[in-house]
Design a protein around this motif. Sequence first.
Motif, PDB file in Angstrom:
ATOM      1  N   GLU A   6       0.771  -1.091  -0.006  1.00  0.00           N
ATOM      2  CA  GLU A   6       0.087  -0.349   0.054  1.00  0.00           C
ATOM      3  C   GLU A   6       1.078   1.502   0.200  1.00  0.00           C
ATOM      4  N   ARG A   7       1.957   1.410   0.587  1.00  0.00           N
ATOM      5  CA  ARG A   7       3.204   2.619   1.231  1.00  0.00           C
ATOM      6  C   ARG A   7       3.501   2.727  -0.545  1.00  0.00           C
ATOM      7  N   ASP A   8       3.816   1.166  -1.039  1.00  0.00           N
ATOM      8  CA  ASP A   8       4.324   1.358  -2.599  1.00  0.00           C
ATOM      9  C   ASP A   8       3.719   2.066  -3.492  1.00  0.00           C
ATOM     10  N   PHE A   9       2.094   2.103  -3.626  1.00  0.00           N
ATOM     11  CA  PHE A   9       1.245   2.350  -4.066  1.00  0.00           C
ATOM     12  C   PHE A   9       0.811   4.200  -3.907  1.00  0.00           C
ATOM     13  N   VAL A  10       0.602   4.826  -2.248  1.00  0.00           N
ATOM     14  CA  VAL A  10       0.796   5.605  -2.416  1.00  0.00           C
ATOM     15  C   VAL A  10       1.447   6.666  -2.615  1.00  0.00           C
ATOM     16  N   GLN A  11       3.672   6.414  -1.987  1.00  0.00           N
ATOM     17  CA  GLN A  11       4.672   6.777  -3.351  1.00  0.00           C
ATOM     18  C   GLN A  11       4.211   6.894  -4.920  1.00  0.00           C
ATOM     19  N   LYS A  12       3.923   5.656  -5.042  1.00  0.00           N
ATOM     20  CA  LYS A  12       3.275   6.193  -7.287  1.00  0.00           C
ATOM     21  C   LYS A  12       2.451   7.203  -7.215  1.00  0.00           C
ATOM     22  N   VAL A  73      -1.511  23.357  -2.462  1.00  0.00           N
ATOM     23  CA  VAL A  73      -0.191  24.714  -3.210  1.00  0.00           C
ATOM     24  C   VAL A  73       0.357  25.285  -3.078  1.00  0.00           C
ATOM     25  N   MET A  74      -1.092  26.229  -3.352  1.00  0.00           N
ATOM     26  CA  MET A  74      -1.497  27.039  -4.602  1.00  0.00           C
ATOM     27  C   MET A  74      -1.321  28.241  -3.562  1.00  0.00           C
ATOM     28  N   SER A  75      -1.890  27.943  -2.291  1.00  0.00           N
ATOM     29  CA  SER A  75      -2.084  28.622  -0.801  1.00  0.00           C
ATOM     30  C   SER A  75      -0.831  28.368   0.485  1.00  0.00           C
ATOM     31  N   GLN A  76      -0.160  27.645  -0.589  1.00  0.00           N
ATOM     32  CA  GLN A  76       1.636  27.362   1.026  1.00  0.00           C
ATOM     33  C   GLN A  76       1.091  26.435   2.174  1.00  0.00           C
ATOM     34  N   ALA A  77      -0.275  26.104   1.581  1.00  0.00           N
ATOM     35  CA  ALA A  77      -0.619  25.800   3.551  1.00  0.00           C
ATOM     36  C   ALA A  77      -0.601  23.926   3.219  1.00  0.00           C
ATOM     37  N   LEU A  78       0.108  23.223   1.856  1.00  0.00           N
ATOM     38  CA  LEU A  78       0.072  21.438   2.715  1.00  0.00           C
ATOM     39  C   LEU A  78       1.099  20.924   3.703  1.00  0.00           C
ATOM     40  N   THR A  79       0.823  20.558   3.810  1.00  0.00           N
ATOM     41  CA  THR A  79       1.183  19.385   5.013  1.00  0.00           C
ATOM     42  C   THR A  79       1.792  18.129   4.663  1.00  0.00           C
ATOM     43  N   ASP A  80       2.803  17.635   5.667  1.00  0.00           N
ATOM     44  CA  ASP A  80       3.130  16.841   4.879  1.00  0.00           C
ATOM     45  C   ASP A  80       1.572  15.500   5.440  1.00  0.00           C
ATOM     46  N   LEU A  81       1.184  15.989   6.729  1.00  0.00           N
ATOM     47  CA  LEU A  81       0.147  14.876   6.021  1.00  0.00           C
ATOM     48  C   LEU A  81      -1.314  15.196   5.610  1.00  0.00           C
ATOM     49  N   ASP A  82      -0.739  16.459   5.200  1.00  0.00           N
ATOM     50  CA  ASP A  82      -2.332  16.289   4.168  1.00  0.00           C
ATOM     51  C   ASP A  82      -2.399  15.517   2.735  1.00  0.00           C
ATOM     52  N   PHE A  83      -0.773  16.155   2.558  1.00  0.00           N
ATOM     53  CA  PHE A  83       0.344  15.050   1.422  1.00  0.00           C
ATOM     54  C   PHE A  83      -0.053  13.717   1.743  1.00  0.00           C
ATOM     55  N   GLU A  84       0.081  12.801   3.225  1.00  0.00           N
ATOM     56  CA  GLU A  84      -0.322  11.952   2.798  1.00  0.00           C
ATOM     57  C   GLU A  84      -1.320  11.522   2.075  1.00  0.00           C
ATOM     58  N   LEU A  85      -2.450  11.730   3.243  1.00  0.00           N
ATOM     59  CA  LEU A  85      -3.891  11.974   2.839  1.00  0.00           C
ATOM     60  C   LEU A  85      -4.166  11.742   1.609  1.00  0.00           C
ATOM     61  N   ILE A  86      -3.744  13.131   0.534  1.00  0.00           N
ATOM     62  CA  ILE A  86      -4.376  13.126  -1.015  1.00  0.00           C
ATOM     63  C   ILE A  86      -3.689  12.479  -1.246  1.00  0.00           C
ATOM     64  N   GLY A  87      -2.239  11.530  -1.114  1.00  0.00           N
ATOM     65  CA  GLY A  87      -1.530  10.358  -1.937  1.00  0.00           C
ATOM     66  C   GLY A  87      -2.034   8.687  -1.480  1.00  0.00           C
ATOM     67  N   ARG A  88      -3.076   8.612  -0.802  1.00  0.00           N
ATOM     68  CA  ARG A  88      -4.208   7.303  -0.255  1.00  0.00           C
ATOM     69  C   ARG A  88      -5.311   7.605  -1.538  1.00  0.00           C
ATOM     70  N   LEU A  89      -5.772   8.823  -1.509  1.00  0.00           N
ATOM     71  CA  LEU A  89      -6.516   9.691  -2.531  1.00  0.00           C
ATOM     72  C   LEU A  89      -6.777   9.589  -3.872  1.00  0.00           C
ATOM     73  N   TYR A  90      -5.388   9.788  -3.900  1.00  0.00           N
ATOM     74  CA  TYR A  90      -5.177   9.575  -5.605  1.00  0.00           C
ATOM     75  C   TYR A  90      -4.953   7.974  -5.667  1.00  0.00           C
ATOM     76  N   ALA A  91      -4.309   7.703  -5.200  1.00  0.00           N
ATOM     77  CA  ALA A  91      -4.062   5.765  -5.732  1.00  0.00           C
ATOM     78  C   ALA A  91      -5.384   5.023  -5.529  1.00  0.00           C
ATOM     79  N   PRO A  92      -5.640   4.775  -6.817  1.00  0.00           N
ATOM     80  CA  PRO A  92      -6.877   4.050  -6.932  1.00  0.00           C
ATOM     81  C   PRO A  92      -6.675   2.402  -6.494  1.00  0.00           C
ATOM     82  N   GLU A  93      -5.493   2.249  -6.188  1.00  0.00           N
ATOM     83  CA  GLU A  93      -5.187   0.619  -5.858  1.00  0.00           C
ATOM     84  C   GLU A  93      -5.634   0.071  -3.923  1.00  0.00           C
ATOM     85  N   VAL A  94      -5.436   1.830  -3.526  1.00  0.00           N
ATOM     86  CA  VAL A  94      -5.454   1.809  -2.108  1.00  0.00           C
ATOM     87  C   VAL A  94      -6.834   2.522  -1.603  1.00  0.00           C
ATOM     88  N   PRO A  95      -7.352   1.167  -0.770  1.00  0.00           N
ATOM     89  CA  PRO A  95      -8.864   1.942  -0.419  1.00  0.00           C
ATOM     90  C   PRO A  95      -9.231   2.972   0.558  1.00  0.00           C
TER      91      PRO A  95
END
Length: 140
Positions: A6-12, A73-95
């Motif tokens: 799952e981590r590989d899919f999120v990173q991808k 990103v545009m508002s300069q408000a992105l955090t690492d936690l946001d990007f982790e959740l967004i990565g999970r959401l963007y990965a169709p292989e991750v439920p």
Amino acid sequence: MRKLTERDFVQKSQDALHACLATALKDADDESWAEQFLEAEATISTYLQAVEDGSPSLPDRQDLAYACALVLVMSQALTDLDFELIGRLYAPEVPVSMFALSKDIADMKARAVAAAEKLGGAHDMPRGPADSSTDGDVPF
């Protein structure tokens, strides 16, 4: 060959999302910058309204992930936690439960809008993140 985790899919998915954002924001002028922000905000609002209504007609999860990443990103408000959740959401292989994420997505939107207003509003927002790095890369 090892099985992808799952981590590989999120990173991808994070890598793919990063490339999409870098391309979209690299040559944006002030007008298209503001237009992209407002369109992304509208996608998030559509999702939040659908969740509130209990509607099964939710935006595509990758479109929603991209919209969240874009406004943060545009508002300069992105955090690492946001990007982790967004990565999970963007990965169709991750439920993911699209309804369970609504509080996090609403928080992301609120922080992005507040940060954009602090920067001068979506229409007058500085070209900030993409312009501030030395290589024109999206900073995350």
